[in-house]
Design a protein around this motif. Structure first.
Motif, PDB file in Angstrom:
ATOM      1  N   ALA A   6       8.664  35.546  34.572  1.00 31.74           N
ATOM      2  CA  ALA A   6       7.703  36.554  34.137  1.00 31.74           C
ATOM      3  C   ALA A   6       8.118  37.153  32.800  1.00 31.74           C
ATOM      4  O   ALA A   6       9.254  37.067  32.404  1.00 31.74           O
ATOM      5  CB  ALA A   6       7.605  37.653  35.181  1.00 31.74           C
ATOM      6  N   GLY A   7       7.205  37.749  32.119  1.00 29.79           N
ATOM      7  CA  GLY A   7       7.542  38.397  30.864  1.00 29.79           C
ATOM      8  C   GLY A   7       6.483  39.406  30.507  1.00 29.79           C
ATOM      9  O   GLY A   7       6.687  40.609  30.631  1.00 29.79           O
ATOM     10  N   HIS A   8       5.306  38.874  30.173  1.00 33.56           N
ATOM     11  CA  HIS A   8       4.233  39.761  29.724  1.00 33.56           C
ATOM     12  C   HIS A   8       3.201  39.944  30.813  1.00 33.56           C
ATOM     13  O   HIS A   8       3.332  39.430  31.904  1.00 33.56           O
ATOM     14  CB  HIS A   8       3.613  39.165  28.457  1.00 33.56           C
ATOM     15  CG  HIS A   8       4.644  38.907  27.414  1.00 33.56           C
ATOM     16  ND1 HIS A   8       5.218  39.903  26.674  1.00 33.56           N
ATOM     17  CD2 HIS A   8       5.225  37.757  27.022  1.00 33.56           C
ATOM     18  CE1 HIS A   8       6.105  39.365  25.841  1.00 33.56           C
ATOM     19  NE2 HIS A   8       6.129  38.069  26.044  1.00 33.56           N
ATOM     20  N   ASN A   9       2.157  40.680  30.501  1.00 28.31           N
ATOM     21  CA  ASN A   9       1.102  40.897  31.485  1.00 28.31           C
ATOM     22  C   ASN A   9       0.449  39.587  31.900  1.00 28.31           C
ATOM     23  O   ASN A   9       0.208  38.707  31.073  1.00 28.31           O
ATOM     24  CB  ASN A   9       0.025  41.815  30.888  1.00 28.31           C
ATOM     25  CG  ASN A   9       0.544  43.230  30.713  1.00 28.31           C
ATOM     26  OD1 ASN A   9       1.509  43.631  31.365  1.00 28.31           O
ATOM     27  ND2 ASN A   9      -0.085  43.968  29.824  1.00 28.31           N
ATOM     28  N   ALA A  10       0.114  39.535  33.172  1.00 27.99           N
ATOM     29  CA  ALA A  10      -0.570  38.348  33.688  1.00 27.99           C
ATOM     30  C   ALA A  10      -2.050  38.420  33.338  1.00 27.99           C
ATOM     31  O   ALA A  10      -2.621  39.497  33.182  1.00 27.99           O
ATOM     32  CB  ALA A  10      -0.386  38.274  35.199  1.00 27.99           C
ATOM     33  N   ASP A  11      -2.689  37.252  33.212  1.00 26.24           N
ATOM     34  CA  ASP A  11      -4.153  37.194  33.047  1.00 26.24           C
ATOM     35  C   ASP A  11      -4.824  37.489  34.375  1.00 26.24           C
ATOM     36  O   ASP A  11      -5.890  38.075  34.441  1.00 26.24           O
ATOM     37  CB  ASP A  11      -4.603  35.792  32.604  1.00 26.24           C
ATOM     38  CG  ASP A  11      -4.063  35.418  31.244  1.00 26.24           C
ATOM     39  OD1 ASP A  11      -3.769  36.340  30.454  1.00 26.24           O
ATOM     40  OD2 ASP A  11      -3.934  34.208  30.983  1.00 26.24           O
ATOM     41  N   LEU A  12      -4.184  37.008  35.418  1.00 26.22           N
ATOM     42  CA  LEU A  12      -4.793  37.089  36.755  1.00 26.22           C
ATOM     43  C   LEU A  12      -3.667  37.156  37.778  1.00 26.22           C
ATOM     44  O   LEU A  12      -2.649  36.473  37.631  1.00 26.22           O
ATOM     45  CB  LEU A  12      -5.659  35.833  36.950  1.00 26.22           C
ATOM     46  CG  LEU A  12      -6.381  35.564  38.262  1.00 26.22           C
ATOM     47  CD1 LEU A  12      -7.629  34.739  37.978  1.00 26.22           C
ATOM     48  CD2 LEU A  12      -5.505  34.824  39.256  1.00 26.22           C
ATOM     49  N   ALA A  55      -5.865  44.471  31.383  1.00 24.07           N
ATOM     50  CA  ALA A  55      -6.883  43.409  31.362  1.00 24.07           C
ATOM     51  C   ALA A  55      -6.690  42.389  32.477  1.00 24.07           C
ATOM     52  O   ALA A  55      -7.403  41.391  32.537  1.00 24.07           O
ATOM     53  CB  ALA A  55      -6.868  42.712  30.008  1.00 24.07           C
ATOM     54  N   THR A  56      -5.720  42.607  33.338  1.00 25.67           N
ATOM     55  CA  THR A  56      -5.434  41.610  34.376  1.00 25.67           C
ATOM     56  C   THR A  56      -6.510  41.599  35.460  1.00 25.67           C
ATOM     57  O   THR A  56      -6.886  42.647  35.971  1.00 25.67           O
ATOM     58  CB  THR A  56      -4.059  41.906  35.022  1.00 25.67           C
ATOM     59  OG1 THR A  56      -3.064  41.888  34.004  1.00 25.67           O
ATOM     60  CG2 THR A  56      -3.719  40.867  36.091  1.00 25.67           C
ATOM     61  N   ASN A  57      -6.989  40.413  35.779  1.00 24.37           N
ATOM     62  CA  ASN A  57      -7.961  40.242  36.858  1.00 24.37           C
ATOM     63  C   ASN A  57      -7.189  40.204  38.178  1.00 24.37           C
ATOM     64  O   ASN A  57      -6.293  39.373  38.347  1.00 24.37           O
ATOM     65  CB  ASN A  57      -8.708  38.918  36.617  1.00 24.37           C
ATOM     66  CG  ASN A  57      -9.874  38.727  37.567  1.00 24.37           C
ATOM     67  OD1 ASN A  57     -10.124  39.544  38.445  1.00 24.37           O
ATOM     68  ND2 ASN A  57     -10.586  37.630  37.371  1.00 24.37           N
ATOM     69  N   VAL A  58      -7.511  41.115  39.081  1.00 24.04           N
ATOM     70  CA  VAL A  58      -6.785  41.181  40.354  1.00 24.04           C
ATOM     71  C   VAL A  58      -7.665  40.635  41.480  1.00 24.04           C
ATOM     72  O   VAL A  58      -8.785  41.097  41.678  1.00 24.04           O
ATOM     73  CB  VAL A  58      -6.368  42.639  40.686  1.00 24.04           C
ATOM     74  CG1 VAL A  58      -5.613  42.679  42.023  1.00 24.04           C
ATOM     75  CG2 VAL A  58      -5.520  43.220  39.559  1.00 24.04           C
ATOM     76  N   ILE A  59      -7.138  39.655  42.177  1.00 24.35           N
ATOM     77  CA  ILE A  59      -7.868  39.084  43.311  1.00 24.35           C
ATOM     78  C   ILE A  59      -7.132  39.431  44.591  1.00 24.35           C
ATOM     79  O   ILE A  59      -5.947  39.103  44.739  1.00 24.35           O
ATOM     80  CB  ILE A  59      -7.993  37.558  43.151  1.00 24.35           C
ATOM     81  CG1 ILE A  59      -8.899  37.267  41.956  1.00 24.35           C
ATOM     82  CG2 ILE A  59      -8.566  36.909  44.413  1.00 24.35           C
ATOM     83  CD1 ILE A  59      -8.964  35.836  41.576  1.00 24.35           C
ATOM     84  N   ASP A  60      -7.838  40.110  45.489  1.00 23.48           N
ATOM     85  CA  ASP A  60      -7.252  40.481  46.770  1.00 23.48           C
ATOM     86  C   ASP A  60      -7.564  39.379  47.786  1.00 23.48           C
ATOM     87  O   ASP A  60      -8.725  39.157  48.137  1.00 23.48           O
ATOM     88  CB  ASP A  60      -7.844  41.823  47.228  1.00 23.48           C
ATOM     89  CG  ASP A  60      -7.217  42.309  48.537  1.00 23.48           C
ATOM     90  OD1 ASP A  60      -6.472  41.528  49.178  1.00 23.48           O
ATOM     91  OD2 ASP A  60      -7.479  43.463  48.919  1.00 23.48           O
TER      92      ASP A  60
END
Ligand SMILES: [Zn+2]
Length: 559
Positions: A6-12, A55-60
């Motif tokens: 990991a490093g930066h923000n995830a896209d999703l 801006a990360t798309n979160v899927i539950d």
């Protein structure tokens, strides 16, 4: 569990899931993070949520399974997409039900030049064989044809036979036959593609069938409007795959035209699935025509669109006695089937394809076909030296004790279809089990025997031959029952079946280091399911549905 890579923000990110990574070193997680089309981390929900940015798309996942995107290792995208618009006859039994289905459908297609039905059982009329007269009684005034679920036999009414110019019969290459009636005219039953091609061409879908029928290119070249219509058929097929959780397709028919259509879709909006399209080598071709296979492989070699495979048919199917057997059919003691290639022709072909560094996949249903194809692969190894070739045998509905160990010895992949054993899903027990005969039952559809003998076993649907749904295939593999108590158990565990649709599929396309498991650095190809499949009773697996399909980090289907 640690978060790696990991490093930066995830896209999703996908959270709250029962992630089944199919990676033995790290089999389970709660959450997955994706960036730039790749998996960057797997771990606990808390650890993955640290990678969430504005801006990360979160899927539950809501407690559902999260598994690698399904890899469909044997299917037919173009014809499958086209058939979604045909009359669906799966599960129809008896004349009255058939009549109702056809008569209800015909008025909904007033302008269709040929009405086409799909998926009709060989035993739709019980033990009576379907003839054109049955179909004439249902629909005399418009051309109608219908295909068996295996797509190796069609039946047509008189109108269709007349319009196609085959009512008086016609001779075709080995294995292809217009069955003739006592009156000297075609009876209505058409065996194999060359025989029913003239009828199906009237449906205006000849370009759809080219990759299967001849492996050739459209001639004349399609107009812009025809190309656009064909792209829409492809799109319909691709969307059907995505909604069933599929992220990679190993197509089993092909030509350059299909690759071009897919490349056009990729350029327009991107592909929702990764697609491999083979070159289809037919028995009327000459070995120099393999140049085209090499050209296709060179021109298309991306992670989204590739070739690199030569597809061949060595035999037909059991139900029409066109599969090639070592010993005669149990219900036809003078007949072992007729191969589409002589053994020597196939050896020459295997040596030539292998020499080009291409992969070979051969439709081989009978044990005689399986043996001849393995002989070809063995000859290729002797002639060209052993390499990591991963040649494939498709279907293997019957095999022999002598040939089982040869898969592992030769490094050959067993490509099998859990929906296909008679009685497992839509295919009835008869006539197939009587054709095979009890002596051969123990080594029929013997994926457990092959796997235990060290073979890589990869699963698929052969869509549109069977429903594309990999979860139905997994269920069929898990619930597989022998036809006789004395036959060996060929069932797979849930994990093994899942592996055959993911890990092994990746192996079959030399991509096991990039997909098929969920691991940091791997392609972000995954599917979120509606329930935890490990906690679902096998009989209820079919109720588990893909909720979100993600391919290359993009959502390609959302329920
Ligand atoms: Zn197929």
């Amino acid at each position: 569990m640690s978060v790696t890579g990991a490093g930066h923000n995830a896209d999703l990110i996908v959270i709250n899931g029962r992630v089944q990574t199919m990676d033995d070193d790290n089999p389970a997680a709660e959450a997955v993070a994706v960036k730039d089309g790749a998996i960057i981390a797997l771990g606990s929900r808390a650890a993955i949520e640290e990678l969430k940015g504005p801006a990360t798309n979160v899927i539950d996942a809501k407690g559902g399974s999260v598994v690698p995107g399904f890899i469909e290792a044997h299917m037919h995208l173009f014809s499958g997409g086209a058939e979604l618009a045909h009359l669906q006859l799966t599960g129809i039994h008896g004349f009255d039900a058939l009549q109702k289905a056809i008569r209800d459908y015909a008025p909904t297609r007033p302008d269709a030049p040929m009405l086409v039905g799909q998926g009709v059982d060989y035993t739709v009329l019980g033990s009576e064989r379907v003839t054109r007269h049955h179909l004439d009684a249902i629909l005399p005034d418009r051309p109608f044809c219908m295909a068996a679920p295996d797509h190796h036999t069609m039946w047509a009414n008189t109108k269709a036979l007349e319009m196609a110019g085959i009512l008086q019969g016609r001779r075709f290459g080995p294995g292809n036959e217009i069955v003739m009636g006592d009156d000297g005219l075609a009876a209505g039953e058409l065996r194999e593609g060359e025989a029913f091609g003239p009828v199906l061409d009237l449906a205006g879908e000849s370009r759809v069938r080219l990759g299967l029928a001849t492996g050739g290119e459209p001639d004349p070249m399609p107009t812009a409007a025809e190309r656009a219509a064909d792209r829409d058929i492809m799109r319909r097929g691709l969307a059907w795959c995505a909604r069933h959780g599929i992220t990679s397709i190993q197509n089993m028919d092909g030509n350059l035209y299909q690759l071009e259509l897919l490349a056009e879709i990729e350029a327009e909006e991107g592909l929702p699935c990764r697609v491999q399209i083979p070159f289809h080598y037919k028995n009327f071709m000459t070995l120099d025509m393999l140049d085209k296979a090499s050209t296709m492989a060179e021109r298309y070699n991306s992670e989204w669109l590739s070739s690199g495979m030569v597809k061949v048919f060595y035999d037909g199917v059991l139900d029409s006695w066109t599969a090639v057997m070592v010993e005669p059919y149990a219900d036809r003691p003078d007949w072992v089937g007729e191969p589409l290639f002589t053994p020597q022709q196939f050896i020459d072909l295997a040596v030539a394809v292998d020499k080009r560094g291409l992969q070979i996949a051969v439709h081989s249903i009978g044990d005689g076909a399986v043996r001849a194809v393995l002989d070809g692969y063995e000859a290729a190894q002797k002639a060209n030296g052993r390499r990591d070739s991963r040649h494939r045998v498709e279907h293997i509905e019957v095999t022999t004790t002598a040939d089982v160990p040869r898969f592992a010895e030769l490094g050959v992949i067993a490509s099998m279809q859990p929906p296909h054993p008679p009685g497992a899903m839509d295919f009835p027990l008869e006539p197939t089990v009587s054709r095979i005969g009890p002596a051969r039952w123990p080594l029929s559809y013997a994926w457990r025997t092959l796997k235990d003998a060290g073979a890589h076993v990869v699963f698929a649907s052969d869509w549109p031959v069977s429903p594309i749904d990999p979860i139905l295939g997994i269920q069929a593999a898990v619930l597989r029952k022998p036809w006789a108590d004395s036959d060996p158990d060929q069932s797979f565990s849930l994990h093994e079946a899942l592996a055959a649709y993911t890990v092994e599929g990746a192996y079959a396309e030399f991509a096991e280091h990039r997909k098929g498991t969920l691991k940091p650095g791997y392609m972000a190809d995954l599917v979120v399911l509606s329930a935890d499949i490990e906690k679902t009773a096998p009989a209820d697996l079919h109720k588990v549905r893909p909720v979100t399909t993600i391919c290359g980090g993009k959502i390609t289907y959302q329920a």
